[in-house]
Design an enzyme around this catalytic site. Structure first.
Site, PDB file in Angstrom:
ATOM      1  N   LYS A 124     -26.772  40.274 -34.123  1.00  0.00           N
ATOM      2  CA  LYS A 124     -25.662  39.364 -34.438  1.00  0.00           C
ATOM      3  C   LYS A 124     -24.772  39.958 -35.520  1.00  0.00           C
ATOM      4  CE  LYS A 124     -27.035  36.672 -31.387  1.00  0.00           C
ATOM      5  NZ  LYS A 124     -26.386  36.848 -30.099  1.00  0.00           N
ATOM      6  N   GLN A 158     -31.928  33.990 -32.691  1.00  0.00           N
ATOM      7  CA  GLN A 158     -31.061  32.990 -32.055  1.00  0.00           C
ATOM      8  C   GLN A 158     -31.772  32.225 -30.955  1.00  0.00           C
ATOM      9  OE1 GLN A 158     -30.792  36.216 -31.814  1.00  0.00           O
ATOM     10  NE2 GLN A 158     -30.396  36.862 -29.730  1.00  0.00           N
ATOM     11  N   TYR A 159     -33.014  32.623 -30.628  1.00  0.00           N
ATOM     12  CA  TYR A 159     -33.788  31.871 -29.641  1.00  0.00           C
ATOM     13  C   TYR A 159     -34.660  30.806 -30.299  1.00  0.00           C
ATOM     14  CZ  TYR A 159     -32.464  35.819 -26.610  1.00  0.00           C
ATOM     15  OH  TYR A 159     -31.773  36.772 -25.904  1.00  0.00           O
ATOM     16  N   THR A 215     -30.800  34.063 -19.574  1.00  0.00           N
ATOM     17  CA  THR A 215     -29.644  34.356 -18.734  1.00  0.00           C
ATOM     18  C   THR A 215     -30.145  34.986 -17.429  1.00  0.00           C
ATOM     19  OG1 THR A 215     -29.461  36.487 -19.834  1.00  0.00           O
ATOM     20  CG2 THR A 215     -28.064  34.713 -20.657  1.00  0.00           C
ATOM     21  N   ARG A 235     -32.002  26.859 -23.646  1.00  0.00           N
ATOM     22  CA  ARG A 235     -31.745  27.106 -22.229  1.00  0.00           C
ATOM     23  C   ARG A 235     -32.805  28.016 -21.640  1.00  0.00           C
ATOM     24  NH1 ARG A 235     -30.494  32.345 -22.668  1.00  0.00           N
ATOM     25  NH2 ARG A 235     -28.972  33.107 -24.188  1.00  0.00           N
ATOM     26  N   HIS A 276     -20.853  28.973 -28.389  1.00  0.00           N
ATOM     27  CA  HIS A 276     -21.989  29.890 -28.214  1.00  0.00           C
ATOM     28  C   HIS A 276     -22.377  30.555 -29.538  1.00  0.00           C
ATOM     29  CE1 HIS A 276     -21.714  29.933 -23.759  1.00  0.00           C
ATOM     30  NE2 HIS A 276     -20.409  29.814 -23.957  1.00  0.00           N
ATOM     31  N   ASP A 277     -23.547  31.187 -29.553  1.00  0.00           N
ATOM     32  CA  ASP A 277     -24.027  31.843 -30.781  1.00  0.00           C
ATOM     33  C   ASP A 277     -23.113  32.975 -31.250  1.00  0.00           C
ATOM     34  OD1 ASP A 277     -24.757  33.307 -28.534  1.00  0.00           O
ATOM     35  OD2 ASP A 277     -26.738  33.854 -29.286  1.00  0.00           O
ATOM     36  N   ARG A 336     -23.606  25.048 -31.359  1.00  0.00           N
ATOM     37  CA  ARG A 336     -24.038  25.869 -30.240  1.00  0.00           C
ATOM     38  C   ARG A 336     -24.658  24.952 -29.194  1.00  0.00           C
ATOM     39  NH1 ARG A 336     -28.969  30.327 -29.823  1.00  0.00           N
ATOM     40  NH2 ARG A 336     -28.257  31.270 -27.868  1.00  0.00           N
ATOM     41  N   HIS A 337     -24.695  25.415 -27.950  1.00  0.00           N
ATOM     42  CA  HIS A 337     -25.388  24.651 -26.906  1.00  0.00           C
ATOM     43  C   HIS A 337     -26.883  24.604 -27.198  1.00  0.00           C
ATOM     44  CE1 HIS A 337     -26.980  28.379 -25.335  1.00  0.00           C
ATOM     45  NE2 HIS A 337     -25.764  28.886 -25.452  1.00  0.00           N
TER      46      HIS A 337
END
Ligand SMILES: *[C@@H]1O[C@H](CO)[C@@H](O)[C@H](O)[C@H]1NC(C)=O
Ligand SMILES: *[C@@H]1O[C@H](CO)[C@@H](O)[C@H](O)[C@H]1NC(C)=O
Ligand SMILES: *[C@@H]1O[C@H](CO)[C@@H](O)[C@H](O)[C@H]1NC(C)=O
Ligand SMILES: *[C@@H]1O[C@H](CO)[C@@H](O)[C@H](O)[C@H]1NC(C)=O
Ligand SMILES: *[C@@H]1O[C@H](CO)[C@@H](O)[C@H](O)[C@H]1NC(C)=O
Ligand SMILES: *[C@@H]1O[C@H](CO)[C@@H](O)[C@H](O)[C@H]1NC(C)=O
Ligand SMILES: *[C@@H]1O[C@H](CO)[C@@H](O)[C@H](O)[C@H]1NC(C)=O
Length: 456
Positions: free
Chosen positions: A288, A47-48, A83, A80, A348-349, A76-77
């Site tokens: 996931k 997911q990255y 976190t 980034r 979001h994912d 998805r956004h």
């Protein structure tokens, strides 16, 4: 004018861009294809991964004699920074290496003077560009259909999601050569808020044993695939990094790539082999699948609110309140109109993973094993990189085709057309609308939301 001078002027006037911008500085990201640098490794960052156009077995263009009559996207956004909790851990891992290493051989040389300076939680410039590109991608695909229509836009309330929606609108407007539109509804992300774009309200899913299935599956796989990588890296650096710190070192590849405005592949990426990236991708996919997808007894249930809204939009009928739908919002035409033809939602994912599972798109995927590696291809199109990379996009479209009265539905996940075999999907991936609605009985009967009420 002397002929030579004219030729020189002519040359510099016609191809200025190729001389002004060396290819080394060209972005790896494009509107049509997404991220294209080093695909043999960069498409295996779970997911990255930065968004890339996933190969499709079915032609992604609408079949002949069909016109698009409805288009929606769940996005998805964009890319980034890590976190907040992760950025501290990544910084500490770099610090630990720099404090304890005995040498920096070969491809590790850059680590000697590397200064960790990643931020937290917000989009990076490369991530913003992904969303601008995504808006243009949507516009280009549906261009003819979109004439005279405006998308109805909802965003989950977190800053990076809201900014992603606005960047998408910017890219859409640039492609359409008109003024940038605005978000219509933003739904807060907080405990007690019913938000179909952000899970939070199913206590028995959020806490307790079900919240650990994803991590447990990942741990089993980590114990298998990381030790050889760990020995190699510790052997080279003279360090004593744990398996978790090795994963952090791998995470730093996508995040430091995203920190480059042109998303230039970072030096961290060269510390690992192609096979190791495949293993890493599988690690992220396990998280996931077992955390929010088919592998979790309450994963698909987290997606039913959004799918119910989707069914309402497709059929132009009032929303059936299931899951964590907010009935106040969804019965008000100002916040949930039913007569629009173009919709865009930003999320979001994890939430998108649950929506894909609620739809049943991966019901026929062999359940991911936590003990043996299977690549994305071997799992019938399921991997975290193929489903929920940064700037991921699920398109749901309706097609109106000549000589057929009823409309068709197609679902396209990151440019890959889903076969929809559960509702009689044909060779174009099309199902009749009524058959599609029928297939979504899981959502229409409320999934397993009853089990959410039994929170401990
Ligand atoms: C290209 O990148 C190099 C190093 O990243 C930088 O020093 C240079 O200014 C860039 N050139 C342009 C035209 O952006
Ligand atoms: C590395 O060493 C510095 C200086 O001794 C110290 O301040 C820092 O906490 C150490 N970092 C780690 C992660 O060990
Ligand atoms: C539902 O939406 C309304 C209108 O935005 C809001 O006032 C209310 O707090 C929401 N309720 C829940 C449970 O999310
Ligand atoms: C991992 O797989 C084994 C064998 O299939 C199974 O018994 C176990 O429950 C799985 N663990 C998780 C956390 O899914
Ligand atoms: C390496 O770290 C492990 C814990 O992760 C510890 O048990 C071991 O003693 C350490 N080895 C050295 C040589 O420091
Ligand atoms: C919010 O969701 C709960 C189910 O989790 C439901 O009981 C409640 O009626 C919903 N609130 C609104 C305002 O729709
Ligand atoms: C997917 O599988 C679940 C669980 O068996 C089932 O309830 C659901 O109806 C299936 N979805 C589709 C679209 O076939």
């Amino acid at each position: 004018m002397p002929r030579l001078l004219a030729a020189l002027l002519f040359t510099s006037l016609t191809i200025p861009s190729s001389t002004a911008a060396p290819t080394a500085n060209k972005s790896c990201d494009t509107i049509d294809d997404g991220y294209r640098c080093s695909p043999k490794t960069s498409h295996f960052w779970g997911q990255y991964s930065l968004w890339f156009s996933v190969p499709s077995d079915i032609d992604v263009d609408p079949p002949e004699h069909c016109d698009v009559s409805f288009a929606s996207v769940l996005s998805r956004h964009g890319g980034r920074d890590p976190t907040m909790s992760k950025t501290l851990l990544y910084g500490a891992t770099v610090g630990l290496i720099q404090n304890t290493t005995t040498s920096y051989p070969d491809e590790f040389a850059f680590l000697k003077d590397y200064k960790y300076n990643l931020g937290a939680d917000l989009l990076t410039d490369a991530g913003r560009q992904e969303m601008v590109n995504s808006g243009a991608h949507f516009y280009r695909r549906y261009k003819d259909f979109l004439k005279g229509k405006e998308p109805f836009v909802r965003s989950s309330g977190q800053a990076r999601v809201v900014e992603s929606a606005n960047k998408w609108l910017e890219g859409y407007a640039q492609a359409a050569r008109k003024e940038t539109g605005a978000i219509d509804v933003s739904i807060p992300e907080a405990a007690g808020v019913n938000n179909t774009l952000s899970h939070e309200n199913c206590a028995s899913f959020e806490d307790g044993p079900l919240s650990e299935i994803g991590d447990n599956a990942q741990d089993i796989w980590v114990a298998k695939f990381v030790p050889p990588i760990q020995s190699r890296i510790n052997g080279k650096l003279g360090t004593n990094l744990s398996t978790t710190e090795i994963i952090y070192l791998m995470d730093l590849c996508p995040f430091t790539t995203l920190a480059s405005p042109t998303a230039r592949i970072s030096d961290f990426c060269h510390l690992f082999t192609e096979d190791e990236w495949h293993q890493y991708d599988y690690y992220q996919s396990l998280g996931k699948w077992y955390g929010y997808g088919n592998g979790n007894p309450l994963g698909p249930t987290q997606g039913i609110g959004y799918v119910s809204e989707l069914l309402a939009r497709l059929t132009e009928k009032p929303v059936q309140a299931v899951g964590s739908i907010n009935s106040t919002l969804d019965t008000d035409p100002a916040s949930f109109p039913l007569d629009r033809k173009v919709y865009a939602d930003f999320s979001h994912d994890n939430d998108m993973t649950a929506v894909l599972a609620a739809l049943g798109l991966y019901n026929n995927t062999t359940p991911l094993s936590n003990t043996t590696i299977e690549t994305a291809k071997q799992t019938k199109g399921y991997s975290a990189a193929w489903t929920v990379p940064f700037a991921a996009r699920i398109y749901v479209e309706k097609l109106s085709c000549k000589k057929v009265k009823e409309e068709y539905v197609r679902i396209i996940v990151n440019d890959r057309v889903q076969p929809l075999d559960f509702c009689g999907g044909d060779r174009y991936g099309r199902c009749k609308l009524s058959k599609f609605v029928e297939s979504q009985s899981f959502t229409r009967t409320g999934g397993h939301w009853d089990q959410c009420l039994n929170a401990s």
